[in-house]
Design a protein around this motif. Structure first.
Motif, PDB file in Angstrom:
ATOM      1  N   GLU A  16       0.917  -1.156   0.073  1.00  0.00           N
ATOM      2  CA  GLU A  16       0.257  -0.187   0.016  1.00  0.00           C
ATOM      3  C   GLU A  16       0.843   1.224  -0.074  1.00  0.00           C
ATOM      4  O   GLU A  16       1.562   1.469   0.768  1.00  0.00           O
ATOM      5  N   TRP A  17       0.854   1.996  -1.044  1.00  0.00           N
ATOM      6  CA  TRP A  17       1.586   3.135  -1.292  1.00  0.00           C
ATOM      7  C   TRP A  17       0.567   4.249  -1.177  1.00  0.00           C
ATOM      8  O   TRP A  17      -0.320   4.413  -1.719  1.00  0.00           O
ATOM      9  N   PHE A  18       1.226   5.425  -0.446  1.00  0.00           N
ATOM     10  CA  PHE A  18       0.357   6.642  -0.349  1.00  0.00           C
ATOM     11  C   PHE A  18       1.175   7.698  -0.841  1.00  0.00           C
ATOM     12  O   PHE A  18       2.501   7.990  -0.457  1.00  0.00           O
ATOM     13  N   LEU A  34       3.011   1.380   3.571  1.00  0.00           N
ATOM     14  CA  LEU A  34       3.019   0.635   4.988  1.00  0.00           C
ATOM     15  C   LEU A  34       3.809  -0.806   4.852  1.00  0.00           C
ATOM     16  O   LEU A  34       3.760  -1.495   3.765  1.00  0.00           O
ATOM     17  N   GLU A  35       4.454  -0.961   5.856  1.00  0.00           N
ATOM     18  CA  GLU A  35       5.371  -2.187   5.828  1.00  0.00           C
ATOM     19  C   GLU A  35       5.377  -3.022   7.187  1.00  0.00           C
ATOM     20  O   GLU A  35       5.358  -2.554   8.209  1.00  0.00           O
ATOM     21  N   GLY A  36       5.299  -4.267   7.177  1.00  0.00           N
ATOM     22  CA  GLY A  36       5.326  -5.305   8.188  1.00  0.00           C
ATOM     23  C   GLY A  36       6.325  -6.524   7.898  1.00  0.00           C
ATOM     24  O   GLY A  36       6.285  -6.829   6.647  1.00  0.00           O
ATOM     25  N   ARG A  37       7.008  -7.028   9.042  1.00  0.00           N
ATOM     26  CA  ARG A  37       7.748  -8.063   8.495  1.00  0.00           C
ATOM     27  C   ARG A  37       6.963  -9.229   8.268  1.00  0.00           C
ATOM     28  O   ARG A  37       7.458 -10.252   7.354  1.00  0.00           O
ATOM     29  N   ASP A  38       5.881  -9.447   8.760  1.00  0.00           N
ATOM     30  CA  ASP A  38       4.803 -10.852   8.424  1.00  0.00           C
ATOM     31  C   ASP A  38       3.484 -10.410   8.791  1.00  0.00           C
ATOM     32  O   ASP A  38       3.132  -9.057   9.109  1.00  0.00           O
ATOM     33  N   GLU A  39       2.556 -11.068   8.467  1.00  0.00           N
ATOM     34  CA  GLU A  39       1.223 -10.852   8.695  1.00  0.00           C
ATOM     35  C   GLU A  39       0.523 -10.667   9.943  1.00  0.00           C
ATOM     36  O   GLU A  39      -0.416 -10.260  10.162  1.00  0.00           O
ATOM     37  N   PHE A  40       1.585 -10.951  11.066  1.00  0.00           N
ATOM     38  CA  PHE A  40       1.202 -10.813  12.485  1.00  0.00           C
ATOM     39  C   PHE A  40       1.858  -9.487  13.138  1.00  0.00           C
ATOM     40  O   PHE A  40       1.108  -9.215  14.072  1.00  0.00           O
ATOM     41  N   ARG A  60       3.858  -0.430   9.686  1.00  0.00           N
ATOM     42  CA  ARG A  60       4.394   0.840  10.068  1.00  0.00           C
ATOM     43  C   ARG A  60       4.563   1.588   8.790  1.00  0.00           C
ATOM     44  O   ARG A  60       4.627   1.254   7.842  1.00  0.00           O
ATOM     45  N   ILE A  61       4.638   2.827   8.968  1.00  0.00           N
ATOM     46  CA  ILE A  61       4.760   3.871   7.982  1.00  0.00           C
ATOM     47  C   ILE A  61       6.288   3.909   7.755  1.00  0.00           C
ATOM     48  O   ILE A  61       7.179   4.013   8.643  1.00  0.00           O
ATOM     49  N   VAL A  62       6.577   3.679   6.385  1.00  0.00           N
ATOM     50  CA  VAL A  62       8.070   3.951   6.190  1.00  0.00           C
ATOM     51  C   VAL A  62       8.217   4.786   4.843  1.00  0.00           C
ATOM     52  O   VAL A  62       7.273   5.166   4.085  1.00  0.00           O
ATOM     53  N   ARG A  63       9.192   5.254   4.869  1.00  0.00           N
ATOM     54  CA  ARG A  63       9.650   6.416   3.688  1.00  0.00           C
ATOM     55  C   ARG A  63      10.741   6.073   3.026  1.00  0.00           C
ATOM     56  O   ARG A  63      11.369   5.181   3.425  1.00  0.00           O
ATOM     57  N   ASN A  64      11.201   6.499   1.859  1.00  0.00           N
ATOM     58  CA  ASN A  64      12.423   6.050   0.976  1.00  0.00           C
ATOM     59  C   ASN A  64      13.516   6.788   1.869  1.00  0.00           C
ATOM     60  O   ASN A  64      13.564   8.121   2.278  1.00  0.00           O
ATOM     61  N   THR A  65      14.486   6.320   1.750  1.00  0.00           N
ATOM     62  CA  THR A  65      15.903   6.707   2.506  1.00  0.00           C
ATOM     63  C   THR A  65      16.831   7.039   1.354  1.00  0.00           C
ATOM     64  O   THR A  65      18.006   7.330   1.875  1.00  0.00           O
ATOM     65  N   ILE A  79       1.320  14.790   3.745  1.00  0.00           N
ATOM     66  CA  ILE A  79       1.891  13.537   4.075  1.00  0.00           C
ATOM     67  C   ILE A  79       3.334  13.813   4.577  1.00  0.00           C
ATOM     68  O   ILE A  79       4.217  14.160   3.835  1.00  0.00           O
ATOM     69  N   ASN A  80       3.535  13.911   5.956  1.00  0.00           N
ATOM     70  CA  ASN A  80       4.691  14.141   6.547  1.00  0.00           C
ATOM     71  C   ASN A  80       4.459  13.603   7.899  1.00  0.00           C
ATOM     72  O   ASN A  80       4.610  14.234   8.982  1.00  0.00           O
ATOM     73  N   PRO A  81       4.588  12.247   8.251  1.00  0.00           N
ATOM     74  CA  PRO A  81       4.107  11.727   9.513  1.00  0.00           C
ATOM     75  C   PRO A  81       5.476  11.874  10.543  1.00  0.00           C
ATOM     76  O   PRO A  81       6.643  11.655   9.948  1.00  0.00           O
ATOM     77  N   PRO A  82       5.292  12.349  11.761  1.00  0.00           N
ATOM     78  CA  PRO A  82       6.497  12.710  12.627  1.00  0.00           C
ATOM     79  C   PRO A  82       7.057  11.277  12.967  1.00  0.00           C
ATOM     80  O   PRO A  82       8.403  11.239  13.447  1.00  0.00           O
ATOM     81  N   ASP A  83       6.525  10.218  13.102  1.00  0.00           N
ATOM     82  CA  ASP A  83       7.247   8.923  13.747  1.00  0.00           C
ATOM     83  C   ASP A  83       7.380   7.749  12.573  1.00  0.00           C
ATOM     84  O   ASP A  83       7.176   7.139  12.764  1.00  0.00           O
ATOM     85  N   VAL A  84       8.058   8.360  11.502  1.00  0.00           N
ATOM     86  CA  VAL A  84       8.367   7.533  10.502  1.00  0.00           C
ATOM     87  C   VAL A  84       9.631   6.691  10.903  1.00  0.00           C
ATOM     88  O   VAL A  84      10.710   7.336  11.570  1.00  0.00           O
ATOM     89  N   VAL A  85       9.600   5.478  10.532  1.00  0.00           N
ATOM     90  CA  VAL A  85      10.613   4.488  10.837  1.00  0.00           C
ATOM     91  C   VAL A  85      11.515   4.534   9.764  1.00  0.00           C
ATOM     92  O   VAL A  85      11.403   4.288   8.371  1.00  0.00           O
ATOM     93  N   ASP A  86      12.671   4.362   9.978  1.00  0.00           N
ATOM     94  CA  ASP A  86      14.059   4.349   8.931  1.00  0.00           C
ATOM     95  C   ASP A  86      14.044   2.935   8.860  1.00  0.00           C
ATOM     96  O   ASP A  86      14.193   2.104   9.518  1.00  0.00           O
TER      97      ASP A  86
END
Length: 83
Positions: free
Chosen positions: A5-7, A34-40, A44-49, A76-83
Motif C-alpha cells: 500500500e503506497w500513499f 506501509l510495511e510489516g515483517r509478516d502478517e502478524f 508501520r509507515i516507512v519512507r524512502n531513504t 503526508i509528513n508523519p513525525p514518527d516515520v521508521v527508518d
C-alpha cells in the motif's frame, strides 16, 4: 501474492488525473508506504531513504492501480516515520 500500500500526493489537478487513460503513468509525490515483517506484525509507515530530505521523492504508478483518491486533511509528513 504480496500486496503493498503506497500513499502519495497526486502531481497535478484532479481534472488532469481523470483525463488520463487508465494505462497512463501518474506521478505520486511525497510517497510513504506501509510495511510489516509478516502478517502478524502491525504495519508501520516507512519512507524512502535515498534522499536527505525524506519526503521529497516520488514514484510513478499506472492510473488503473490507484484505488482511492481523496483530499488530504494534512500533508503526508508523519513525525514518527521508521527508518
Amino acid at each position: 501474492m504480496d500486496h503493498e500500500e503506497w500513499f502519495g500526493e497526486l502531481e497535478g489537478t484532479l481534472e488532469q488525473f481523470f483525463g488520463k487513460p487508465d494505462n497512463a503513468f501518474v506521478r505520486l509525490d511525497n510517497v510513504v508506504w506501509l510495511e510489516g515483517r509478516d502478517e502478524f506484525e502491525e504495519p508501520r509507515i516507512v519512507r524512502n531513504t535515498d534522499s536527505e530530505l525524506p519526503f521529497e521523492h516520488y514514484i510513478y504508478v499506472r492510473k488503473s492501480d490507484i484505488m482511492i483518491v481523496r483530499p488530504l486533511r494534512y500533508a503526508i509528513n508523519p513525525p514518527d516515520v521508521v527508518d
